[in-house]
Design an enzyme around this catalytic site. Structure first.
Site, PDB file in Angstrom:
ATOM      1  N   ASP A   1      32.756  41.537  32.718  1.00 37.04           N
ATOM      2  CA  ASP A   1      31.740  41.322  31.676  1.00 37.04           C
ATOM      3  C   ASP A   1      31.191  42.629  31.108  1.00 37.04           C
ATOM      4  O   ASP A   1      30.038  42.691  30.687  1.00 37.04           O
ATOM      5  CB  ASP A   1      30.573  40.465  32.200  1.00 37.04           C
TER       6      ASP A   1
ATOM      7  N   SER B   1      28.750  51.663  22.621  1.00 40.32           N
ATOM      8  CA  SER B   1      28.489  50.502  21.777  1.00 40.32           C
ATOM      9  C   SER B   1      27.040  50.091  21.975  1.00 40.32           C
ATOM     10  O   SER B   1      26.550  50.009  23.093  1.00 40.32           O
ATOM     11  CB  SER B   1      29.463  49.379  22.106  1.00 40.32           C
TER      12      SER B   1
ATOM     13  N   THR C   1      31.443  30.250  32.389  1.00 39.62           N
ATOM     14  CA  THR C   1      30.771  29.216  33.188  1.00 39.62           C
ATOM     15  C   THR C   1      29.308  29.023  32.798  1.00 39.62           C
ATOM     16  O   THR C   1      28.677  28.072  33.252  1.00 39.62           O
ATOM     17  CB  THR C   1      30.803  29.596  34.679  1.00 39.62           C
TER      18      THR C   1
ATOM     19  N   LEU D   1      23.940  49.929  25.804  1.00 37.64           N
ATOM     20  CA  LEU D   1      22.908  50.917  26.108  1.00 37.64           C
ATOM     21  C   LEU D   1      21.578  50.500  25.472  1.00 37.64           C
ATOM     22  O   LEU D   1      20.502  50.802  25.989  1.00 37.64           O
ATOM     23  CB  LEU D   1      23.360  52.285  25.567  1.00 37.64           C
TER      24      LEU D   1
ATOM     25  N   ARG E   1      24.034  35.971  35.173  1.00 34.26           N
ATOM     26  CA  ARG E   1      24.605  37.116  35.881  1.00 34.26           C
ATOM     27  C   ARG E   1      23.499  37.878  36.612  1.00 34.26           C
ATOM     28  O   ARG E   1      22.386  38.008  36.092  1.00 34.26           O
ATOM     29  CB  ARG E   1      25.275  38.067  34.888  1.00 34.26           C
TER      30      ARG E   1
ATOM     31  N   HIS F   1      36.174  36.658  26.993  1.00 33.98           N
ATOM     32  CA  HIS F   1      35.983  37.887  26.220  1.00 33.98           C
ATOM     33  C   HIS F   1      35.353  37.561  24.871  1.00 33.98           C
ATOM     34  O   HIS F   1      35.920  36.833  24.073  1.00 33.98           O
ATOM     35  CB  HIS F   1      37.325  38.608  26.055  1.00 33.98           C
ATOM     36  N   THR F   2      34.176  38.119  24.652  1.00 40.23           N
ATOM     37  CA  THR F   2      33.398  37.754  23.461  1.00 40.23           C
ATOM     38  C   THR F   2      33.536  38.810  22.368  1.00 40.23           C
ATOM     39  O   THR F   2      33.416  39.996  22.630  1.00 40.23           O
ATOM     40  CB  THR F   2      31.903  37.622  23.858  1.00 40.23           C
TER      41      THR F   2
ATOM     42  N   THR G   1      38.534  38.472  42.496  1.00 44.74           N
ATOM     43  CA  THR G   1      39.436  37.514  41.876  1.00 44.74           C
ATOM     44  C   THR G   1      40.805  37.686  42.553  1.00 44.74           C
ATOM     45  O   THR G   1      40.957  38.517  43.447  1.00 44.74           O
ATOM     46  CB  THR G   1      39.471  37.707  40.341  1.00 44.74           C
TER      47      THR G   1
ATOM     48  N   GLY H   1      32.174  44.044  28.410  1.00 41.54           N
ATOM     49  CA  GLY H   1      32.277  44.073  26.950  1.00 41.54           C
ATOM     50  C   GLY H   1      33.674  44.486  26.497  1.00 41.54           C
ATOM     51  O   GLY H   1      33.845  45.018  25.403  1.00 41.54           O
ATOM     52  N   LYS H   2      34.672  44.196  27.326  1.00 39.03           N
ATOM     53  CA  LYS H   2      36.048  44.601  27.001  1.00 39.03           C
ATOM     54  C   LYS H   2      36.545  43.945  25.716  1.00 39.03           C
ATOM     55  O   LYS H   2      37.257  44.554  24.943  1.00 39.03           O
ATOM     56  CB  LYS H   2      37.003  44.243  28.152  1.00 39.03           C
ATOM     57  N   GLY H   3      36.142  42.672  25.500  1.00 39.10           N
ATOM     58  CA  GLY H   3      36.640  41.922  24.345  1.00 39.10           C
ATOM     59  C   GLY H   3      36.316  42.625  23.047  1.00 39.10           C
ATOM     60  O   GLY H   3      37.184  42.847  22.203  1.00 39.10           O
TER      61      GLY H   3
HETATM   62  P1  IMP Z   1      37.910  33.512  40.159  1.00 41.19           P
HETATM   63  O1  IMP Z   1      38.486  34.643  39.371  1.00 41.19           O
HETATM   64  O2  IMP Z   1      37.546  32.323  39.320  1.00 41.19           O
HETATM   65  O3  IMP Z   1      38.744  33.194  41.352  1.00 41.19           O
HETATM   66  O4  IMP Z   1      36.507  34.028  40.768  1.00 41.19           O
HETATM   67  C1  IMP Z   1      36.434  35.076  41.719  1.00 41.19           C
HETATM   68  C2  IMP Z   1      35.253  35.982  41.448  1.00 41.19           C
HETATM   69  O5  IMP Z   1      35.481  36.716  40.241  1.00 41.19           O
HETATM   70  C3  IMP Z   1      33.913  35.258  41.230  1.00 41.19           C
HETATM   71  O6  IMP Z   1      32.873  36.086  41.711  1.00 41.19           O
HETATM   72  C4  IMP Z   1      33.806  35.150  39.709  1.00 41.19           C
HETATM   73  O7  IMP Z   1      32.482  35.030  39.278  1.00 41.19           O
HETATM   74  C5  IMP Z   1      34.421  36.491  39.322  1.00 41.19           C
HETATM   75  N1  IMP Z   1      34.996  36.460  37.983  1.00 41.19           N
HETATM   76  C6  IMP Z   1      36.153  35.892  37.588  1.00 41.19           C
HETATM   77  N2  IMP Z   1      36.352  36.112  36.270  1.00 41.19           N
HETATM   78  C7  IMP Z   1      35.324  36.844  35.847  1.00 41.19           C
HETATM   79  C8  IMP Z   1      34.996  37.424  34.573  1.00 41.19           C
HETATM   80  O8  IMP Z   1      35.714  37.307  33.575  1.00 41.19           O
HETATM   81  N3  IMP Z   1      33.834  38.136  34.531  1.00 41.19           N
HETATM   82  C9  IMP Z   1      33.048  38.319  35.628  1.00 41.19           C
HETATM   83  N4  IMP Z   1      33.315  37.806  36.823  1.00 41.19           N
HETATM   84  C10 IMP Z   1      34.447  37.074  36.930  1.00 41.19           C
END
Ligand code: IMP
Length: 427
Positions: A13, A407, A295, A326, A299, A41-42, A233, A15-17
């Site tokens: 998260d 940014s 989801t 920033l 955060r 990615h937003t 992940t 801000g890669k998008g």
């Molecule tokens: P999974 O990738 O759904 O298996 O989740 C594993 C962990 O990675 C969890 O803590 C998720 O919240 C986190 N996670 C997965 N994708 C993202 C993302 O795009 N941004 C931030 N956290 C992520």
């Protein structure tokens, strides 16, 4: 510079998008190499918000090849619905290429993940519940279903039987092979025109010296090998994943860039040493709209973590950093920056060996003067207030890496090049 990897330098998260979208202006292709629809990615264009889960964030730029590499796990339902919703908004996704070797997330993967998370109780990972983990389990166990398998009834039937039967031995799933088979063959028919050998396409692009962006998902600290295991992940979100996840050799990569927020966030469970547990954390969460794009979960927010940055620089070999959001810290009178951890009575510069001990790390902070809310009206870095310049210099010193871009808003054109050579990446 023609092949550039862009990865998250924190816990996702960052801000890669929007960075990929900006860099894509000069690129010929944007390639996703790992993860799945767990990513969100937003990109904001003229106030209109687009969230990409599977399709590379270059899709908003006409004529760019959007490639989903072999390292990605693809839920065909999500991919088709993303294509459709972009079409409905007038964005034609016609230059999309899906690796025949990309593994497919099956409906039971999602169910298994839900059951596993419930079973873990207070030790849950906090996954996005998109079925990403179990799909990678099938891949590593060599019983996975790949995109190309959706095009052949016999192959899909036999692979599906093997994978589903394996899981049914451990879980009460209630899926039937017959029902899934028909549904997924239909997805195969609809996706057939996109399914190709993407490694060959990328190879041709490299040979022609085209500009290719490799778009990382999640972040370095969520990498299955290098992250805060097991709170990670299931893929390699660090730069090496771009090679294995696309079939491009490391010698073909010219530059590796990391994206980091000016503070830190984390969604899901797991260690987070600089997390702020007071109203400042809540303020950052609100101002930064720190809610998951996939989801909707809130955060967790914290101060900038220099130990995590040094680590990300090391495991990715970062050539440069792009600092986002920033502006969100504007208006705070004092700002903290973590330079080291205190761990079992000692000050340490790197993470402890055992990831489960990362919880015990206490941040060692330096306090810096804040800046006003309207500090970013200036268009040149030299005109920014002194405290901002000091903050940026300190981050560069701690990480041992130059900040190339800054940014200060979600809008696509609000990316400030801090160095002449970085300006060339955009112009
Ligand atoms: P999974 O990738 O759904 O298996 O989740 C594993 C962990 O990675 C969890 O803590 C998720 O919240 C986190 N996670 C997965 N994708 C993202 C993302 O795009 N941004 C931030 N956290 C992520």
């Amino acid at each position: 510079m023609s092949s550039i990897i862009v990865v998250g330098a924190q816990w996702g998260d960052e801000g890669k998008g929007r960075i990929i979208d900006a860099l894509a202006k000069k690129a010929d292709a944007v390639v996703r190499f790992q993860g799945g629809s767990n990513a969100g990615h937003t990109v904001v264009v003229n106030g209109e918000k687009f969230v990409f889960h599977l399709i590379p964030s270059g899709a908003l730029r006409r004529g760019k090849k959007c490639i989903i590499g072999n390292g990605v796990v693809v839920d065909p339902r999500e991919l088709l619905s993303e294509i459709e919703s972009l079409n409905l908004r007038g964005i034609r996704v016609d230059s999309l290429y899906l690796s025949s070797n990309a593994h497919v997330i099956m409906p039971y993967h999602q169910k298994i993940e839900e059951i596993e998370e419930e079973q873990r109780g207070k030790n849950r990972i906090g996954t996005t519940r998109k079925g990403v983990g179990p799909a990678y389990v099938d891949k590593a166990a060599r019983r996975g279903i790949r995109a190309v398998d959706l095009l052949d009834k016999e192959i899909l039937n036999s692979k599906l039987r093997m994978s589903l039967q394996f899981w049914k031995n451990s879980f009460e799933l209630g899926f039937s092979v017959e029902a899934i088979l028909e549904e997924y063959l239909e997805y195969g028919r609809r996706l057939e025109k996109f399914i190709v050998d993407t490694s060959l396409i990328i190879h041709e692009l490299v040979k022609e010296d085209k500009v290719i962006l490799f778009e990382g998902a999640q972040g370095s600290l969520l990498d299955v090998d290098h992250g805060t295991y097991p709170f990670v992940t299931s893929s390699n979100a660090t730069a090496g994943g771009a090679c294995t996840g696309t079939g491009v050799g490391p010698t073909q990569i010219d530059q590796v860039l990391g994206v980091a927020k000016a503070y830190t966030t984390r969604v899901g469970e797991g260690p987070f040493p600089t997390e702020i547990h007071n109203e400042v954390g809540e303020l950052i969460q609100k101002r930064g709209q720190e809610y998951g794009a996939t989801t909707g979960r809130a955060r967790r927010c914290g101060w900038f973590d220099g130990v995590a940055l040094r680590y990300a620089v090391r495991v990715n070999g970062l050539d440069g950093l792009i600092l986002t959001k920033l502006d969100i810290l504007g208006g705070l009178s004092r700002i903290k920056i973590c330079t080291a951890y205190r761990y079992r009575g000692k000050v340490i510069q790197d993470f402890p060996l055992e990831a489960s001990h990362w919880q015990e790390c206490e941040p060692v902070y330096e306090e810096m003067e804040g800046w006003d809310d309207d500090a970013f009206e200036a268009k040149r870095i030299e005109d920014f207030p002194r405290p901002i310049q000091k903050y940026l210099n300190r981050i560069e010193e701690i990480g041992g890496v130059p900040i190339l871009f800054l940014s200060v808003s979600a809008e696509r054109d609000n990316l400030l090049a801090l160095r002449q050579d970085s300006a060339a990446l955009l112009a």
